[in-house]
Design an enzyme around this catalytic site. Structure first.
Site, short mmCIF file in Angstrom:
data_model
loop_
_atom_site.label_atom_id
_atom_site.label_comp_id
_atom_site.label_asym_id
_atom_site.label_seq_id
_atom_site.Cartn_x
_atom_site.Cartn_y
_atom_site.Cartn_z
CE LYS A 48 -23.02 39.08 -82.27
NZ LYS A 48 -21.80 38.29 -82.27
CG ASP A 98 -33.01 31.15 -70.48
OD1 ASP A 98 -32.82 30.55 -69.41
OD2 ASP A 98 -33.75 30.71 -71.38
#
Ligand code: NAD
Length: 360
Positions: A190, A247
């Site tokens: 990001k 994750d």
């Protein structure tokens, strides 16, 4: 004989650990198991969820197969899973997500590998509780040094991402792609928002990619990546991500191939490796001989490959695939109707896999 630690875990852990041990042994692999405990059951008995003897066993043997362990939310001990990965510096979490015939999913022919960084990011465990003295000091410092004003009621989690941590995981992803004959590595971030952490991740990813000209490289912003994986998963191959995104996207990719019941994983470092499923301890099913052992058995397949026991790994994977494709001796979650009375238990599914290994 290669000595391997078997961490039996808690919740559904002990039953799937036993099913997996039997299946791995049925391949004839020259392994000697050293059983070790960890989890909430041990906590109640020994006052610690992770006895020193368990860590020592993994350190000594260098290889462990681990069943899931419960992490109580918000209270109690920190995640043992995260602790073990950090303590043993198992920096690479590798989670192959592959379609098996017979597993119900909206998708077919998925063959992705998630490579998740395991030691840094918001999972590093550097956290400051709301109201604590040191949190107040940190907030004062931040208010003095940044343009934002943070309220005194704030809790803070720190997101460290380093050059060396990023370099070794991205290099791992490319080396894996090269070794396994894969065509492309996608680095996820990001960087448009978190310039000094994810921005660094992207910059290092691009630099590492230059050393692997034969492997295609691209990057994707994490939110776009989620949508792309749902719409066009066939475009992706090896995906490398920082800890938190790794994750979350591991579960997304597990969903593409039919759910957590069939998603194996490996945590690998320079001095050792722990093989475990993506799923958790599913406490509501503990002790019922009900859940699907496939994800931990496939983690056993990854372990055998890692140990160079390739033909044993292939025979085990083939037997698992054949039992699932036949759809007869499988657990409830692999049946079309989850209430199908013909579903078998954890142990019986393992029996079917073992007899399939014997008959080839
Ligand atoms: P979970 O993976 O245990 O369960 C999520 C859902 O998947 C549940 O509906 C469960 O019944 C189902 N499921 C999981 N494994 C299955 C299997 N083998 N066969 C069939 N169905 C299965 O996730 P959760 O409920 O969020 O977590 C439970 C505990 O496990 C938490 O304490 C969590 O922190 C811990 N956890 C541990 C690990 C690990 O040991 N590596 C990983 C994830 C979660």
């Amino acid at each position: 004989m290669t000595k391997v630690t078997l961490i039996t875990g808690d919740g559904i852990g002990p039953e799937i650990a036993e099913a997996t041990r039997r299946c791995v042994d049925a391949t004839g692999a020259a392994l000697e198991w050293e059983t070790a405990e960890a989890g909430i059951d041990v906590m109640a008995r020994l006052g610690t969820p992770l006895p020193e003897s368990t860590i020592d066993s993994v350190r000594k043997n260098g290889i462990a197969l681990k069943a899931p362990i419960t992490t109580p939310v918000g209270t109690g001990f920190r995640s043992i899973n995260v602790y073990l990965r950090q303590a043993l510096d198992l920096y690479a979490c590798v989670r192959p997500c592959k379609s098996y015939k017979g597993v119900r999913s909206k998708y077919s022919d998925i063959d992705l590998v998630v490579v998740r960084e395991n030691t840094e990011d918001l999972y590093a465990g550097i956290e400051f509780a709301k109201g604590a003295d040191e949190t107040g000091e940190l907030i004062d410092w931040l208010n003095a040094h940044s343009k934002r004003v943070i309220s005194k009621t704030t809790g803070i989690s720190i997101k460290p991402i380093s050059v060396e941590g990023t370099e070794r995981i991205v290099r791992y992803a490319f080396d894996y792609a090269r070794k396994m004959g894969r065509r492309k590595v996608t680095s996820v971030h990001k960087a448009n928002i978190m310039k000094f952490t994810d921005g660094l991740w992207l910059e290092v990813s691009r630099e590492v990619a230059k050393s692997y000209p034969e492997i295609e490289f691209e990057d994707r912003i994490v939110d776009n990546m989620c949508m792309q994986l749902i719409q066009k998963p066939e475009l992706y191959d090896v995906i490398v991500l920082p800890n938190l995104y790794g994750d979350i996207l591991s579960d997304l990719c597990a969903g593409l191939v039919g759910g957590l019941g069939v998603a194996p994983g490996a945590n690998i470092g320079l001095k050792g490796a722990i093989f475990e499923a993506t799923h958790g301890s599913a406490p509501k099913y503990a002790g019922q001989n009900k859940v699907n052992p496939t994800a931990v058995i496939l983690s056993g397949v990854l372990m055998l490959r890692h140990l160079g026991m390739v033909s044993e790994a292939e025979r085990l994977e083939k037997a698992v695939a054949s039992v699932i494709a036949e759809g007869k001796y499988v657990t409830y979650d692999l049946k079309e109707d989850r209430n199908d009375p013909s579903a078998v238990g954890t142990s019986e599914m393992a029996d079917a896999i073992i007899s399939r290994i014997a008959t080839g």
